[in-house]
Design a protein around this motif. Structure first.
Motif, short mmCIF file in Angstrom:
data_model
loop_
_atom_site.label_atom_id
_atom_site.label_comp_id
_atom_site.label_asym_id
_atom_site.label_seq_id
_atom_site.Cartn_x
_atom_site.Cartn_y
_atom_site.Cartn_z
N LEU A 50 0.82 -1.21 0.00
CA LEU A 50 0.00 0.00 0.00
C LEU A 50 0.86 1.26 0.00
O LEU A 50 0.48 2.28 -0.57
CB LEU A 50 -0.92 0.01 1.22
CG LEU A 50 -2.02 -1.06 1.24
CD1 LEU A 50 -2.78 -1.01 2.56
CD2 LEU A 50 -2.98 -0.88 0.07
N LEU A 53 1.89 2.29 -3.67
CA LEU A 53 0.89 2.45 -4.71
C LEU A 53 0.77 3.91 -5.12
O LEU A 53 0.81 4.82 -4.29
CB LEU A 53 -0.47 1.95 -4.21
CG LEU A 53 -0.66 0.45 -4.08
CD1 LEU A 53 -2.03 0.15 -3.47
CD2 LEU A 53 -0.54 -0.24 -5.44
N SER A 54 0.64 4.15 -6.44
CA SER A 54 0.44 5.51 -6.92
C SER A 54 -1.01 5.96 -6.75
O SER A 54 -1.29 7.15 -6.66
CB SER A 54 0.83 5.61 -8.40
OG SER A 54 0.07 4.71 -9.18
N SER A 55 -1.93 5.00 -6.74
CA SER A 55 -3.34 5.33 -6.55
C SER A 55 -3.60 5.66 -5.08
O SER A 55 -2.86 5.26 -4.19
CB SER A 55 -4.22 4.15 -6.96
OG SER A 55 -3.98 3.76 -8.29
N ALA A 57 -5.21 4.95 -1.73
CA ALA A 57 -5.60 3.66 -1.16
C ALA A 57 -6.21 3.86 0.22
O ALA A 57 -5.71 4.64 1.03
CB ALA A 57 -4.39 2.74 -1.06
N SER A 70 -3.78 6.27 2.46
CA SER A 70 -2.56 6.88 1.94
C SER A 70 -2.68 8.40 1.95
O SER A 70 -3.77 8.96 2.10
CB SER A 70 -2.30 6.39 0.52
OG SER A 70 -3.33 6.84 -0.36
N ALA A 73 -5.04 9.67 -0.62
CA ALA A 73 -6.45 9.55 -0.26
C ALA A 73 -6.91 10.75 0.56
O ALA A 73 -8.01 11.27 0.37
CB ALA A 73 -6.70 8.26 0.50
N ASP A 104 -15.24 -2.85 -10.07
CA ASP A 104 -14.58 -1.72 -10.72
C ASP A 104 -15.65 -0.76 -11.21
O ASP A 104 -16.72 -1.18 -11.67
CB ASP A 104 -13.73 -2.19 -11.90
CG ASP A 104 -12.57 -3.05 -11.46
OD1 ASP A 104 -11.57 -2.49 -10.98
OD2 ASP A 104 -12.66 -4.29 -11.61
N ARG A 130 -11.50 0.74 -7.78
CA ARG A 130 -11.50 -0.71 -7.63
C ARG A 130 -11.63 -1.02 -6.15
O ARG A 130 -10.86 -0.51 -5.32
CB ARG A 130 -10.23 -1.33 -8.19
CG ARG A 130 -10.01 -2.77 -7.74
CD ARG A 130 -9.02 -3.51 -8.60
NE ARG A 130 -9.64 -3.91 -9.86
CZ ARG A 130 -9.18 -4.90 -10.63
NH1 ARG A 130 -8.10 -5.58 -10.28
NH2 ARG A 130 -9.78 -5.21 -11.75
N LEU A 140 -10.28 -3.30 0.59
CA LEU A 140 -9.35 -2.32 0.03
C LEU A 140 -10.06 -1.49 -1.05
O LEU A 140 -10.74 -2.03 -1.93
CB LEU A 140 -8.15 -3.04 -0.60
CG LEU A 140 -7.17 -2.18 -1.40
CD1 LEU A 140 -6.49 -1.16 -0.49
CD2 LEU A 140 -6.14 -3.06 -2.09
N LEU A 142 -9.17 1.30 -3.96
CA LEU A 142 -8.14 1.99 -4.75
C LEU A 142 -8.83 3.00 -5.66
O LEU A 142 -9.77 2.66 -6.38
CB LEU A 142 -7.34 1.00 -5.59
CG LEU A 142 -6.50 -0.02 -4.83
CD1 LEU A 142 -5.83 -0.97 -5.81
CD2 LEU A 142 -5.46 0.69 -3.98
N GLU A 144 -8.08 6.04 -8.56
CA GLU A 144 -7.13 6.67 -9.47
C GLU A 144 -7.79 7.88 -10.12
O GLU A 144 -8.87 7.78 -10.71
CB GLU A 144 -6.71 5.68 -10.55
CG GLU A 144 -5.71 6.25 -11.55
CD GLU A 144 -5.35 5.26 -12.63
OE1 GLU A 144 -4.50 5.59 -13.47
OE2 GLU A 144 -5.94 4.16 -12.64
#
Length: 405
Positions: A50, A53-55, A57, A70, A73, A104, A130, A140, A142, A144
């Motif tokens: 986690l 991750l670039s997204s 989270a 994150s 977020a 998704d 997602r 979880l 995610l 983007e």
């Protein structure tokens, strides 16, 4: 048995029973009850994944509490007070927890979900989401941010639609003129007249295709691989020379003042008006500005082009005495295919891409272009690009200011 002694024994027994009850109560308070088994630990390695991750989270536990989020977020406002800020995301989490299926979706979320009713929410941003189970106790999320990609997709779609529309006009005109010419084959005068119109439409079509290709090249992040030192004075003279014939045909005079001409006899010469970039693109940008000034000016007026070095930047100012631009329209003149006066633009052969090309040339050279205008008072466009300083040991300007690569 003496009743007094019996009463005393009974009182003693009651005292012992009471003391025992109190002791039992104290013991029960100290003995912990069996607790519900709750494991707030994430699966092994999940925290490390986690963190990279670039997204954005977010991890939700069985009580719908955010146990990890994150920095991204928090930055986009997905979490507030250990809860998901958006009902749409919470609904997806509930569905995943219910059946364990990964989901998704693409959705638009408000950038300020906590604004009061009636308060502007500062727009929406488009996200790809997602939601998936993470172990047996967590979910979880995610997210983007796809706002920029979505906007680029819309721009490209609009561009294709505009190009199709603009190409259709001259192509249809040429086809119609060819058909009319065929019908008038026995009339030499009509054939010559239609042939001249076909030539003009062909030239318009050629110019449009050339500018579309040029604009596509400018939108490439790697528009030129090896920048050279461009002498802006020379580029301006070349641009003016390319437009002088059209200007003379419209009765408009072009005057220039170069940076070298602005230094007085008693003043130290300033730095040469040079920039790093593509010489041909600089010429194109200036030519488009001059063409624009000529197209929207009446006979007997003039277009002035002034080059100067101001605050470590080279400025090219193009000032006309034309019809001017209303303030409400000034912000749109750099849009692709935008025309202030479509009829006048068609008459002069304008494509509606010239000023958009100027904007992209300026950006690719690390500069910008601005506009000042008033209806009836003409317009002034100012193209600014970072000044190239000549360092010791660097080749002389005439050795590097050649044609574009």
């Amino acid at each position: 048995m003496d009743s007094t002694w019996v009463a005393a024994v009974a009182g003693l027994l009651c005292l012992l029973v009471g003391a025992g009850a109190v002791l039992a109560s104290r013991v029960s308070e100290r003995r912990p009850e069996p607790a519900a088994v709750v494991d707030d630990e994430l699966p092994a390695g999940a925290a490390d994944v986690l963190s990279v991750l670039s997204s954005a989270a977010v991890v939700i536990d069985v009580a719908d509490v955010v146990v990890r989020a994150s920095a991204a977020a928090h930055a986009v406002g997905l979490v507030r007070d250990h809860e998901l800020a958006h009902e749409e995301l919470a609904a997806m989490v509930a569905a995943v927890r219910r059946d364990g299926e990964i989901r998704d979706a693409e959705m638009s979320l408000p950038r300020n979900p906590f604004a009061s009713p009636g308060v502007e929410r500062a727009g929406l941003f488009v996200v790809g989401v997602r939601v998936a189970p993470l172990g047996s106790l967590h979910v979880l999320v995610l997210v983007e941010d796809r706002t920029a990609a979505k906007r680029l997709e819309e721009v490209r779609r609009d561009f294709v639609a505009n190009v199709s529309h603009e190409l259709k006009t001259p192509v249809s005109a040429i086809a119609l003129l060819a058909e009319t010419m065929d019908d008038a084959a026995e009339d030499p005068a009509a054939v010559r007249r239609f042939a001249q119109r076909m030539t003009r439409e062909s030239q318009r079509l050629s110019a449009l295709v050339q500018e579309i290709v040029q604009l596509s090249r400018l939108q490439d992040t790697d528009a030129f691989h090896e920048p050279v030192a461009v002498d802006v004075d020379e580029a301006v003279l070349e641009a003016v020379d390319r437009t002088r014939l059209v200007a003379e045909g419209r009765g408009v005079r072009i005057v220039t003042q170069l940076s070298a001409e602005g230094v007085g006899a008693e003043q130290e010469p300033g730095p040469p008006a040079q920039v790093w970039g593509d010489r041909e693109l600089v010429i194109t940008a200036v030519r488009n500005l001059v063409d624009n000034g000529v197209s929207y000016s009446d006979a007997g007026t003039r277009v002035a082009v002034v080059v100067s070095v101001v605050d470590e930047r080279v400025e090219v100012v193009v000032r006309d005495q034309g019809i001017g631009i209303p303030e409400s329209e000034a912000g749109r003149v750099f849009e692709r295919f935008y025309r202030l006066d479509p009829a006048r633009s068609r008459a002069t052969g304008g494509t509606g891409l010239g000023l958009s090309i100027v904007k992209h040339v300026a950006a690719n050279h690390g500069g910008d272009v601005t506009l000042w205008s008033r209806p009836g008072e003409g317009s002034t466009f100012t193209l600014r690009m970072p000044l190239r300083r000549v360092d010791a040991g660097e080749p002389a300007p005439q050795e590097t200011a050649g044609a574009a690569p």
